[in-house]
Design an enzyme around this catalytic site. Structure first.
Site, PDB file in Angstrom:
ATOM      1  N   ASP A 151     -20.510 -18.986 -20.498  1.00 41.59           N
ATOM      2  CA  ASP A 151     -21.446 -19.912 -21.154  1.00 41.59           C
ATOM      3  C   ASP A 151     -22.738 -19.180 -21.483  1.00 41.59           C
ATOM      4  O   ASP A 151     -23.632 -19.742 -22.115  1.00 41.59           O
ATOM      5  CB  ASP A 151     -21.740 -21.089 -20.199  1.00 41.59           C
ATOM      6  CG  ASP A 151     -22.616 -22.144 -20.832  1.00 41.59           C
ATOM      7  OD1 ASP A 151     -22.264 -22.607 -21.943  1.00 41.59           O
ATOM      8  OD2 ASP A 151     -23.661 -22.501 -20.245  1.00 41.59           O
ATOM      9  N   HIS A 175     -24.268 -21.619 -24.057  1.00 45.98           N
ATOM     10  CA  HIS A 175     -25.276 -22.026 -23.069  1.00 45.98           C
ATOM     11  C   HIS A 175     -25.426 -23.557 -23.063  1.00 45.98           C
ATOM     12  O   HIS A 175     -26.519 -24.094 -23.218  1.00 45.98           O
ATOM     13  CB  HIS A 175     -26.614 -21.335 -23.347  1.00 45.98           C
ATOM     14  CG  HIS A 175     -27.405 -21.108 -22.089  1.00 45.98           C
ATOM     15  ND1 HIS A 175     -27.999 -19.910 -21.783  1.00 45.98           N
ATOM     16  CD2 HIS A 175     -27.694 -21.925 -21.036  1.00 45.98           C
ATOM     17  CE1 HIS A 175     -28.621 -20.007 -20.615  1.00 45.98           C
ATOM     18  NE2 HIS A 175     -28.437 -21.226 -20.150  1.00 45.98           N
ATOM     19  N   GLN A 176     -24.300 -24.220 -22.861  1.00 46.84           N
ATOM     20  CA  GLN A 176     -24.313 -25.686 -22.893  1.00 46.84           C
ATOM     21  C   GLN A 176     -24.027 -26.305 -21.528  1.00 46.84           C
ATOM     22  O   GLN A 176     -23.918 -27.527 -21.409  1.00 46.84           O
ATOM     23  CB  GLN A 176     -23.283 -26.216 -23.913  1.00 46.84           C
ATOM     24  CG  GLN A 176     -21.830 -26.046 -23.479  1.00 46.84           C
ATOM     25  CD  GLN A 176     -20.854 -26.727 -24.418  1.00 46.84           C
ATOM     26  OE1 GLN A 176     -20.576 -26.239 -25.502  1.00 46.84           O
ATOM     27  NE2 GLN A 176     -20.312 -27.861 -24.005  1.00 46.84           N
ATOM     28  N   ALA A 177     -23.910 -25.456 -20.476  1.00 47.50           N
ATOM     29  CA  ALA A 177     -23.498 -25.998 -19.177  1.00 47.50           C
ATOM     30  C   ALA A 177     -24.474 -27.065 -18.672  1.00 47.50           C
ATOM     31  O   ALA A 177     -24.083 -28.017 -18.014  1.00 47.50           O
ATOM     32  CB  ALA A 177     -23.360 -24.870 -18.156  1.00 47.50           C
ATOM     33  N   PHE A 178     -25.748 -26.910 -19.010  1.00 45.92           N
ATOM     34  CA  PHE A 178     -26.762 -27.858 -18.521  1.00 45.92           C
ATOM     35  C   PHE A 178     -26.776 -29.161 -19.328  1.00 45.92           C
ATOM     36  O   PHE A 178     -27.457 -30.107 -18.946  1.00 45.92           O
ATOM     37  CB  PHE A 178     -28.168 -27.225 -18.635  1.00 45.92           C
ATOM     38  CG  PHE A 178     -28.655 -27.159 -20.065  1.00 45.92           C
ATOM     39  CD1 PHE A 178     -28.181 -26.203 -20.930  1.00 45.92           C
ATOM     40  CD2 PHE A 178     -29.561 -28.104 -20.548  1.00 45.92           C
ATOM     41  CE1 PHE A 178     -28.597 -26.158 -22.263  1.00 45.92           C
ATOM     42  CE2 PHE A 178     -29.984 -28.078 -21.871  1.00 45.92           C
ATOM     43  CZ  PHE A 178     -29.497 -27.100 -22.729  1.00 45.92           C
ATOM     44  N   THR A 206     -21.456 -18.928 -15.718  1.00 45.79           N
ATOM     45  CA  THR A 206     -22.357 -19.942 -16.290  1.00 45.79           C
ATOM     46  C   THR A 206     -23.793 -19.638 -15.870  1.00 45.79           C
ATOM     47  O   THR A 206     -24.654 -20.494 -15.976  1.00 45.79           O
ATOM     48  CB  THR A 206     -21.988 -21.365 -15.804  1.00 45.79           C
ATOM     49  OG1 THR A 206     -21.957 -21.344 -14.371  1.00 45.79           O
ATOM     50  CG2 THR A 206     -20.657 -21.838 -16.355  1.00 45.79           C
ATOM     51  N   SER A 207     -24.036 -18.403 -15.376  1.00 49.19           N
ATOM     52  CA  SER A 207     -25.355 -18.115 -14.794  1.00 49.19           C
ATOM     53  C   SER A 207     -26.303 -17.437 -15.781  1.00 49.19           C
ATOM     54  O   SER A 207     -27.137 -18.102 -16.390  1.00 49.19           O
ATOM     55  CB  SER A 207     -25.162 -17.285 -13.540  1.00 49.19           C
ATOM     56  OG  SER A 207     -25.906 -17.845 -12.508  1.00 49.19           O
ATOM     57  N   ARG A 208     -26.169 -16.125 -15.929  1.00 49.69           N
ATOM     58  CA  ARG A 208     -26.965 -15.385 -16.915  1.00 49.69           C
ATOM     59  C   ARG A 208     -26.106 -14.244 -17.437  1.00 49.69           C
ATOM     60  O   ARG A 208     -25.395 -13.578 -16.662  1.00 49.69           O
ATOM     61  CB  ARG A 208     -28.255 -14.820 -16.307  1.00 49.69           C
ATOM     62  CG  ARG A 208     -29.376 -15.841 -16.113  1.00 49.69           C
ATOM     63  CD  ARG A 208     -29.950 -16.378 -17.437  1.00 49.69           C
ATOM     64  NE  ARG A 208     -31.004 -17.364 -17.234  1.00 49.69           N
ATOM     65  CZ  ARG A 208     -30.823 -18.683 -17.170  1.00 49.69           C
ATOM     66  NH1 ARG A 208     -29.607 -19.191 -17.287  1.00 49.69           N
ATOM     67  NH2 ARG A 208     -31.854 -19.494 -17.029  1.00 49.69           N
ATOM     68  N   LYS A 227     -27.946 -24.348  -5.363  1.00 47.17           N
ATOM     69  CA  LYS A 227     -27.624 -25.732  -5.712  1.00 47.17           C
ATOM     70  C   LYS A 227     -26.347 -25.828  -6.562  1.00 47.17           C
ATOM     71  O   LYS A 227     -25.468 -26.640  -6.309  1.00 47.17           O
ATOM     72  CB  LYS A 227     -28.824 -26.349  -6.447  1.00 47.17           C
ATOM     73  CG  LYS A 227     -30.018 -26.564  -5.518  1.00 47.17           C
ATOM     74  CD  LYS A 227     -31.263 -26.973  -6.241  1.00 47.17           C
ATOM     75  CE  LYS A 227     -31.936 -25.854  -6.991  1.00 47.17           C
ATOM     76  NZ  LYS A 227     -32.460 -24.742  -6.191  1.00 47.17           N
ATOM     77  N   ILE A 228     -26.257 -24.966  -7.584  1.00 46.75           N
ATOM     78  CA  ILE A 228     -25.094 -25.049  -8.485  1.00 46.75           C
ATOM     79  C   ILE A 228     -23.837 -24.505  -7.793  1.00 46.75           C
ATOM     80  O   ILE A 228     -22.772 -25.126  -7.830  1.00 46.75           O
ATOM     81  CB  ILE A 228     -25.373 -24.297  -9.807  1.00 46.75           C
ATOM     82  CG1 ILE A 228     -26.519 -24.986 -10.562  1.00 46.75           C
ATOM     83  CG2 ILE A 228     -24.116 -24.247 -10.674  1.00 46.75           C
ATOM     84  CD1 ILE A 228     -27.063 -24.203 -11.745  1.00 46.75           C
ATOM     85  N   GLU A 267     -27.461 -13.094 -26.034  1.00 41.74           N
ATOM     86  CA  GLU A 267     -27.355 -14.450 -26.571  1.00 41.74           C
ATOM     87  C   GLU A 267     -28.572 -14.888 -27.373  1.00 41.74           C
ATOM     88  O   GLU A 267     -28.470 -15.788 -28.200  1.00 41.74           O
ATOM     89  CB  GLU A 267     -27.063 -15.463 -25.462  1.00 41.74           C
ATOM     90  CG  GLU A 267     -28.214 -15.721 -24.501  1.00 41.74           C
ATOM     91  CD  GLU A 267     -27.880 -16.804 -23.472  1.00 41.74           C
ATOM     92  OE1 GLU A 267     -26.812 -16.731 -22.835  1.00 41.74           O
ATOM     93  OE2 GLU A 267     -28.705 -17.725 -23.319  1.00 41.74           O
TER      94      GLU A 267
END
Ligand code: NAD
Length: 332
Positions: free
Chosen positions: A259, A296-299, A233-235, A155-156, A264
């Site tokens: 991200d 970790h702010q992409a969402f 931006t994944s993991r 999806k992303i 983290e």
């Protein structure tokens, strides 16, 4: 029916309490991570725990949850690499996640990181505030005509491909499950090594699994173009941090936007501005002028938080009542 939230921030409380007006669960918010240190404090009568990316649902923690009568682990995120699914199955605890929430939120953040690193708007912002209008060191490159390699076209990744095609980029992708719709946008699928070999920009959009841990390592970095821009931006575990630091030192990687970060959980979502950080790798990364780290702010958009709250409460209710379960949201 009671849900206890871990790693809860004020914005989690706001969005979940507002959404809960349609559900009427009893909600309890705990700031602490869920891990072995706290699992024992959960009181009997808790039907579900709601956790986030850095909570650790090991077999040990899951055994305690089972003993307390917890029936559901609800992840308020898409990734689930932090949950021992086998242990949950063994103890009869259901596990659910938010299978899709505003993929555009994450894709747009990946693009924001790419544009910032390339056009150096973060430096221009600070420079102009000091009345320095010089352009030295701010030169970027046109995205138009460049080749972008996308790893993972779920999806992303698909949303990211669409945006990059809109910039006039050539988009190559690798995914073990190729998506016909994505191919129809104009994306060309190739094996992983061919994608990274030809790309000026590589962006990671696949989940972290035992098979792709450290997918980006000295070996894969050395087969990329010299001066590649890398976005994750994944993991965090997809990138071998020390080896990407070496590649930044030699210029093999010209710019890095992350991200997410391997270690983290000790750092992100906390204000450590008055602490001494013992993690030398993150300090080294932060010291590079061509590295952009976000926590970790992409969402983190209004649309995504609304969808996360709605999807999580709907799935917990469906699992508890056995009515209208969205199979895509259920992992165990
Ligand atoms: P998705 O399940 O829709 O798509 C993932 C895609 O990756 C699938 O098409 C799958 O086939 C593919 N894939 C699996 N292993 C692969 C590999 N080794 N190489 C290439 N492709 C592979 O997931 P999504 O909603 O697009 O999310 C992707 C990832 O983004 C999540 O797993 C999560 O880790 C991360 N994420 C990050 C944030 C954030 O705030 N930074 C928010 C949401 C999701």
């Amino acid at each position: 029916m009671k849900i206890v939230f871990f790693s809860a921030k004020p914005y989690d409380r706001d969005f979940f309490e507002s959404c809960n007006e349609h559900y009427d669960f009893e909600l309890e918010f705990w700031e602490t991570h869920l891990g072995p240190h706290i699992a024992d404090a959960i009181k009997p009568g808790t039907d579900a725990v709601c956790v986030f990316v850095n909570d650790k649902l090991t077999a040990e923690v899951i055994a305690v949850l089972a003993e307390k009568g917890v029936k559901i682990i609800a992840l308020r995120c898409a990734g689930f690499n932090n949950v021992d699914l086998e242990a949950a199955k063994q103890y009869g605890i259901r596990v659910c996640r938010v299978p899709a929430y505003s993929p555009q939120a994450v894709a747009e953040h990946a693009v924001a990181m790419l544009l910032t690193l390339n056009r150096k708007t973060h430096k221009a912002y600070n420079r102009i505030r000091e009345q320095n209008f010089s352009l030295s060191g701010l030169m970027g490159f046109n995205l138009f005509g460049k080749t972008v390699g996308v790893i993972g076209t779920g999806k992303i990744g698909a949303a990211f491909c669409k945006i990059m095609l809109g910039f006039g980029c050539k988009v190559l992708a690798y995914d073990p499950f190729e998506n016909e719709q994505v191919r129809n946008f104009g994306v060309k699928y190739l094996p992983f090594h061919e994608v990274i070999k030809d790309a000026d920009i590589v962006s990671l959009h696949c989940p972290l699994t035992p098979d792709n841990h450290h997918l980006i390592s000295a070996a894969s970095l050395s087969s990329m173009k010299k001066g590649v821009t890398l976005i994750n931006t994944s993991r965090g575990g997809l990138i071998h941090t020390r080896e990407v630091i070496d590649a930044l030192k030699t210029g093999q990687v010209a710019a890095l936007g992350i991200d997410v970060y391997e270690q983290e959980e000790k750092l992100f979502f906390k204000d450590l501005s008055t602490s001494i950080i013992g993690d030398d790798d993150i300090q080294r990364l932060i010291s590079f002028p061509n590295v952009l780290v976000t926590g970790h702010q992409a969402f983190f958009t209004q649309e995504a938080l609304t969808e996360i709250a709605e999807s999580t409460l709907a799935t917990v209710k469906a699992l508890l009542t056995g009515d209208g379960v969205d199979e895509a949201a259920v992992l165990v």
